[in-house]
Design a protein around this motif. Sequence first.
Motif, PDB file in Angstrom:
ATOM      1  N   ARG A 344      57.518  43.868  26.046  1.00  0.00           N
ATOM      2  CA  ARG A 344      56.843  45.095  26.480  1.00  0.00           C
ATOM      3  C   ARG A 344      55.333  44.914  26.550  1.00  0.00           C
ATOM      4  NH1 ARG A 344      57.308  51.197  23.758  1.00  0.00           N
ATOM      5  NH2 ARG A 344      55.572  52.113  24.966  1.00  0.00           N
ATOM      6  N   TYR A 345      54.772  44.162  25.604  1.00  0.00           N
ATOM      7  CA  TYR A 345      53.321  44.078  25.479  1.00  0.00           C
ATOM      8  C   TYR A 345      52.815  42.688  25.860  1.00  0.00           C
ATOM      9  CZ  TYR A 345      53.995  48.346  22.808  1.00  0.00           C
ATOM     10  OH  TYR A 345      54.348  49.619  22.418  1.00  0.00           O
ATOM     11  N   GLY A 346      51.600  42.647  26.371  1.00  0.00           N
ATOM     12  CA  GLY A 346      50.906  41.403  26.648  1.00  0.00           C
ATOM     13  C   GLY A 346      49.418  41.604  26.439  1.00  0.00           C
ATOM     14  N   TYR A 347      48.703  40.514  26.249  1.00  0.00           N
ATOM     15  CA  TYR A 347      47.271  40.572  25.942  1.00  0.00           C
ATOM     16  C   TYR A 347      46.557  39.518  26.788  1.00  0.00           C
ATOM     17  CZ  TYR A 347      49.911  42.352  21.983  1.00  0.00           C
ATOM     18  OH  TYR A 347      50.840  43.002  21.214  1.00  0.00           O
ATOM     19  N   ALA A 348      45.351  39.823  27.243  1.00  0.00           N
ATOM     20  CA  ALA A 348      44.607  38.889  28.089  1.00  0.00           C
ATOM     21  C   ALA A 348      43.112  39.082  27.873  1.00  0.00           C
ATOM     22  CB  ALA A 348      44.963  39.096  29.565  1.00  0.00           C
ATOM     23  N   VAL A 349      42.349  38.074  28.297  1.00  0.00           N
ATOM     24  CA  VAL A 349      40.884  38.139  28.248  1.00  0.00           C
ATOM     25  C   VAL A 349      40.381  38.741  29.547  1.00  0.00           C
ATOM     26  CG1 VAL A 349      38.767  36.773  28.158  1.00  0.00           C
ATOM     27  CG2 VAL A 349      40.704  36.168  26.697  1.00  0.00           C
ATOM     28  N   LEU A 350      39.546  39.754  29.438  1.00  0.00           N
ATOM     29  CA  LEU A 350      38.861  40.317  30.600  1.00  0.00           C
ATOM     30  C   LEU A 350      37.603  39.494  30.857  1.00  0.00           C
ATOM     31  CD1 LEU A 350      38.584  42.692  32.687  1.00  0.00           C
ATOM     32  CD2 LEU A 350      37.079  43.763  30.997  1.00  0.00           C
ATOM     33  N   GLU A 351      37.520  38.907  32.049  1.00  0.00           N
ATOM     34  CA  GLU A 351      36.352  38.089  32.370  1.00  0.00           C
ATOM     35  C   GLU A 351      35.142  38.945  32.706  1.00  0.00           C
ATOM     36  OE1 GLU A 351      37.471  35.406  35.449  1.00  0.00           O
ATOM     37  OE2 GLU A 351      38.338  33.984  34.027  1.00  0.00           O
ATOM     38  N   SER A 352      35.354  39.997  33.476  1.00  0.00           N
ATOM     39  CA  SER A 352      34.275  40.908  33.836  1.00  0.00           C
ATOM     40  C   SER A 352      34.914  42.102  34.514  1.00  0.00           C
ATOM     41  CB  SER A 352      33.266  40.249  34.794  1.00  0.00           C
ATOM     42  OG  SER A 352      33.896  39.964  36.035  1.00  0.00           O
ATOM     43  N   ASP A 353      34.176  43.160  34.632  1.00  0.00           N
ATOM     44  CA  ASP A 353      34.597  44.252  35.508  1.00  0.00           C
ATOM     45  C   ASP A 353      33.354  44.819  36.169  1.00  0.00           C
ATOM     46  OD1 ASP A 353      35.230  46.713  32.853  1.00  0.00           O
ATOM     47  OD2 ASP A 353      33.368  45.874  33.605  1.00  0.00           O
ATOM     48  N   ARG A 354      33.528  45.869  36.937  1.00  0.00           N
ATOM     49  CA  ARG A 354      32.399  46.359  37.734  1.00  0.00           C
ATOM     50  C   ARG A 354      31.200  46.718  36.872  1.00  0.00           C
ATOM     51  NH1 ARG A 354      37.086  48.423  39.687  1.00  0.00           N
ATOM     52  NH2 ARG A 354      37.671  47.784  41.793  1.00  0.00           N
ATOM     53  N   ALA A 355      31.453  47.224  35.679  1.00  0.00           N
ATOM     54  CA  ALA A 355      30.349  47.624  34.814  1.00  0.00           C
ATOM     55  C   ALA A 355      29.660  46.426  34.174  1.00  0.00           C
ATOM     56  CB  ALA A 355      30.856  48.559  33.712  1.00  0.00           C
ATOM     57  N   ASP A 356      30.339  45.278  34.163  1.00  0.00           N
ATOM     58  CA  ASP A 356      29.806  44.135  33.443  1.00  0.00           C
ATOM     59  C   ASP A 356      29.379  42.987  34.342  1.00  0.00           C
ATOM     60  OD1 ASP A 356      30.172  45.082  30.784  1.00  0.00           O
ATOM     61  OD2 ASP A 356      32.323  44.843  31.059  1.00  0.00           O
ATOM     62  N   GLU A 357      29.466  43.147  35.655  1.00  0.00           N
ATOM     63  CA  GLU A 357      29.187  42.020  36.540  1.00  0.00           C
ATOM     64  C   GLU A 357      27.812  41.410  36.286  1.00  0.00           C
ATOM     65  OE1 GLU A 357      30.757  40.203  38.546  1.00  0.00           O
ATOM     66  OE2 GLU A 357      32.654  41.246  38.660  1.00  0.00           O
ATOM     67  N   GLY A 358      26.823  42.246  35.967  1.00  0.00           N
ATOM     68  CA  GLY A 358      25.490  41.719  35.754  1.00  0.00           C
ATOM     69  C   GLY A 358      25.380  40.845  34.522  1.00  0.00           C
ATOM     70  N   ALA A 359      26.357  40.978  33.585  1.00  0.00           N
ATOM     71  CA  ALA A 359      26.296  40.199  32.357  1.00  0.00           C
ATOM     72  C   ALA A 359      26.974  38.845  32.501  1.00  0.00           C
ATOM     73  CB  ALA A 359      26.961  40.981  31.223  1.00  0.00           C
ATOM     74  N   VAL A 360      27.676  38.623  33.602  1.00  0.00           N
ATOM     75  CA  VAL A 360      28.423  37.379  33.793  1.00  0.00           C
ATOM     76  C   VAL A 360      27.709  36.561  34.859  1.00  0.00           C
ATOM     77  CG1 VAL A 360      30.656  36.377  34.311  1.00  0.00           C
ATOM     78  CG2 VAL A 360      30.535  38.600  33.192  1.00  0.00           C
ATOM     79  N   ARG A 361      26.994  35.548  34.449  1.00  0.00           N
ATOM     80  CA  ARG A 361      26.093  34.851  35.370  1.00  0.00           C
ATOM     81  C   ARG A 361      26.615  33.495  35.830  1.00  0.00           C
ATOM     82  NH1 ARG A 361      23.043  37.216  31.333  1.00  0.00           N
ATOM     83  NH2 ARG A 361      21.626  38.833  32.052  1.00  0.00           N
ATOM     84  N   LEU A 362      27.597  32.971  35.149  1.00  0.00           N
ATOM     85  CA  LEU A 362      28.067  31.640  35.502  1.00  0.00           C
ATOM     86  C   LEU A 362      29.095  31.720  36.611  1.00  0.00           C
ATOM     87  CD1 LEU A 362      28.460  30.063  31.965  1.00  0.00           C
ATOM     88  CD2 LEU A 362      26.590  29.764  33.566  1.00  0.00           C
ATOM     89  N   PRO A 363      29.086  30.777  37.551  1.00  0.00           N
ATOM     90  CA  PRO A 363      30.006  30.839  38.683  1.00  0.00           C
ATOM     91  C   PRO A 363      31.393  30.359  38.312  1.00  0.00           C
ATOM     92  CG  PRO A 363      28.686  28.865  38.830  1.00  0.00           C
ATOM     93  CD  PRO A 363      28.168  29.627  37.642  1.00  0.00           C
TER      94      PRO A 363
END
Length: 461
Positions: A344-363
């Motif tokens: 039923r359940y699963g877990y994952a890492v969120l790489e970025s979302d619209r609110a955080d795009e500016g914080a993720v600078r590496l390609p």
Amino acid sequence: MAGAVNPYMRGLFAPVREEVTAYDMAVTGRIPEELDGRYVRNGPNPLGVEDPAAYHWFSGDGMLHGVRLRGGRAEWYRNRWVRSDAMALRLGEKILHGPRHLDMDFAPNTHVTRFAGRCLALVEGGALPYELDGELDTVGPFDFAGTLPGGLAAHTTIDPDTDELHCVAYCWAWPYVQYLVAGTDGRIRRRVNVPVDGRPMMHDFSLTERHVLLYDLPVVFNPGAVGVGPSFPYVWDAQRPARLGVLPREGGAADVRWLDVEPCFVFHPMNAYEREDDAGRIVVHLARYERLFAKGRTGRDGSPPVLERWTVDLRAGRVRREQVDDRPVELPRVDPRRLTLRHRYGYAVLESDRADEGAVRLPGIERTGVGLVKYDLERGSSELRRFAPQGGVGEAVFVPAGPDAEEDEGWLMAYVFNPDRGATDLVILAAQDFTGEPVARVHLPVRVPVGFHGNWIPDRE
């Protein structure tokens, strides 16, 4: 790519330069008494890079980072390089020697698991796993008592019903991939060589109660890329079809059914299972890339990975895709007791979302996690837990509260960089209170570089 701007050599990806042992770390919150064992994660940490411009994250020497929990205390933190022959020489130590496959001498950098009483550091591509002791020191290369016919794999699945180890191994020198099963005596008992063209990269696989899923996708070995640019010789082949192989667990290579899928790449499935109400259907959840390494070997080209549900219809001979989430997520995990079974359940890492795009600078795939996502796949809902935008969140490993606990009854463990301290915390979350305050934060004395996969290794099963 100049060495000074190689994204794999700076920021949260920058390697640490020494091995550290620390005792009785400070803790915010309370470590559950039930947690008796070690949380260990593997990842690249090169010791000396001759040409920083050519260094690729996937090729770095493996270093284990572990925290020992017992009696509500964080007894120790250790980081240790895996002692391949080359690493031992660099450290001025005695070479351990041992078996090799195709003369490959590599310190496994991708995963760590316990099987048949041994803790193993894992890597793909043809190299052997290495055995570690309880304090993360290297015992030596491990070939399953001489029964391993080649290399192993970065990802293995321990069948919760039989406790046997399953994996799919590949190697640039083989015209096939190899399905392997190891018995609980620590010896390989089954091997199936499945012919494939083009020497594809098959990072992971899926296992159900009755089948093995093989991801034969258009990222392939390119000998012309060896020694040119970043040290990673796999590229996107736009002319190569994409397909999913379905192998019966007790079948042979001739029994594989190959089903066409749209071109894509999959590093990590979450889990796969047979439909209880329809024996002809298999369901698998996975993180799907539209394409990868098409314009270069430092990251993705096109859309970031998203969580999808694939339904494999064996009667009709087709695969139906459904997008579960439009946010970029990777490193999906489930309760290890549910592997091969409906979950039923699963877990994952969120790489970025619209609110955080500016914080993720590496390609590309060098993005660092900014949060964790918990999926309720029955209800079709999810919860998001954010961390500091400047931090890096690693893979979340689920630890059941006990052998008979409910699927979501337990804890999630992940390394999270704390920018205020300039060091990393081992964060322990209650899975049923996913967005609440962490149960505990173990404050490590150093930064743990961004890495790959880990596991909880209990002292007692």
